[in-house]
Design an enzyme around this catalytic site. Structure first.
Site, PDB file in Angstrom:
ATOM      1  N   ASP A  13       0.850  -1.184   0.000  1.00  0.00           N
ATOM      2  CA  ASP A  13       0.000   0.000   0.000  1.00  0.00           C
ATOM      3  C   ASP A  13       0.892   1.242   0.000  1.00  0.00           C
ATOM      4  OD1 ASP A  13      -1.676   2.127   0.664  1.00  0.00           O
ATOM      5  OD2 ASP A  13      -2.675   1.056   2.298  1.00  0.00           O
ATOM      6  N   THR A  36      -2.510   1.797 -14.817  1.00  0.00           N
ATOM      7  CA  THR A  36      -2.733   0.365 -15.066  1.00  0.00           C
ATOM      8  C   THR A  36      -3.994  -0.186 -14.402  1.00  0.00           C
ATOM      9  OG1 THR A  36      -1.364  -0.359 -13.196  1.00  0.00           O
ATOM     10  CG2 THR A  36      -0.261  -0.060 -15.334  1.00  0.00           C
ATOM     11  N   GLY A  45      -9.233   3.933  -6.809  1.00  0.00           N
ATOM     12  CA  GLY A  45      -7.884   3.374  -6.825  1.00  0.00           C
ATOM     13  C   GLY A  45      -6.917   4.096  -5.911  1.00  0.00           C
ATOM     14  N   VAL A  46      -5.687   4.248  -6.400  1.00  0.00           N
ATOM     15  CA  VAL A  46      -4.632   4.874  -5.598  1.00  0.00           C
ATOM     16  C   VAL A  46      -4.973   6.334  -5.284  1.00  0.00           C
ATOM     17  CG1 VAL A  46      -3.122   5.605  -7.501  1.00  0.00           C
ATOM     18  CG2 VAL A  46      -2.133   5.040  -5.297  1.00  0.00           C
ATOM     19  N   ASP A  47      -5.633   7.010  -6.196  1.00  0.00           N
ATOM     20  CA  ASP A  47      -6.014   8.407  -5.991  1.00  0.00           C
ATOM     21  C   ASP A  47      -6.917   8.550  -4.765  1.00  0.00           C
ATOM     22  OD1 ASP A  47      -6.292  11.157  -6.497  1.00  0.00           O
ATOM     23  OD2 ASP A  47      -7.794  10.870  -8.058  1.00  0.00           O
ATOM     24  N   TYR A  67      -7.712   2.893 -15.762  1.00  0.00           N
ATOM     25  CA  TYR A  67      -7.358   3.508 -17.045  1.00  0.00           C
ATOM     26  C   TYR A  67      -6.890   2.469 -18.065  1.00  0.00           C
ATOM     27  CZ  TYR A  67      -7.784   8.262 -15.124  1.00  0.00           C
ATOM     28  OH  TYR A  67      -8.237   9.431 -14.581  1.00  0.00           O
ATOM     29  N   ASN A 123      -6.565  12.154 -11.226  1.00  0.00           N
ATOM     30  CA  ASN A 123      -7.363  12.475 -12.409  1.00  0.00           C
ATOM     31  C   ASN A 123      -7.250  13.974 -12.652  1.00  0.00           C
ATOM     32  OD1 ASN A 123      -9.439  13.841 -10.863  1.00  0.00           O
ATOM     33  ND2 ASN A 123     -10.176  11.827 -10.269  1.00  0.00           N
TER      34      ASN A 123
END
Length: 180
Positions: free
Chosen positions: A12, A124, A34-36, A127, A26
């Protein structure tokens, strides 16, 4: 000449102690999935507040570009947000745009005197950028950066893979001696 260590980890990214944590953002900079979303949740409201200020000044962040904010509650000095391309079968210059994400992020990290940086696997997830191609681009940019940037303070570049597939791809490429 300073040596830069490149490592791949599975885990993480919000738990990684580094000067810079990179966010696969974004264009709105207001958080997402996701990671955002994970970075915005773990980092707290300070990150969102600074993202809103950036939006007010420049209207967000374009694909391939990068901006910097505080890290809030994350174990980092700051977050660099970069917007990766959505995969469209390679028909929309996605490879160049992803390359720009890594180049612009590394340059911004150097400008901010970072000694360590942690990258997620940009583009990945939702997107849909092909994981093998994304890893190839990321590692090529980092390799070129290490060979060409002697004024860099970067001592450590981490690729933090959330999923097993990305972790395996990066490990294989590093074992092949892809990065010097």
């Amino acid at each position: 000449m300073q040596t830069t260590i490149v490592k791949v980890l599975q885990g993480d990214i919000t738990k990684i102690a580094a000067d810079v944590i990179v966010n696969a953002a974004n264009t709105s900079l207001l958080g997402g999935g996701g990671v955002d979303g994970a970075i915005h949740r773990a980092g707290g409201k300070q990150i969102l507040e600074e993202c809103r200020k950036i939006r007010a000044q420049q209207g967000g962040c374009q694909v391939g570009e990068a901006v910097v904010t505080t890290a809030g509650n994350l174990p980092a000095s700051f977050v660099i947000h970069t917007v990766g391309p959505v995969w469209n079968g390679g028909k929309s210059d996605e490879e160049r745009k992803l390359t720009n994400c890594y180049v612009n992020t590394l340059n911004l990290a150097c400008k901010n005197h970072a000694r360590s940086i942690a990258f997620p696997n940009i583009s990945t997830g939702i997107y849909r950028f092909p994981k093998g191609l994304a890893a190839k681009i990321a590692l090529e940019v980092v390799s070129d950066f290490i060979r060409g940037r002697h004024e860099s303070n970067l001592e450590q570049i981490l690729f933090v893979c959330f999923d097993e597939e990305n972790y395996r791809i990066y490990r294989e490429r590093l074992r092949e001696g892809f990065v010097i």
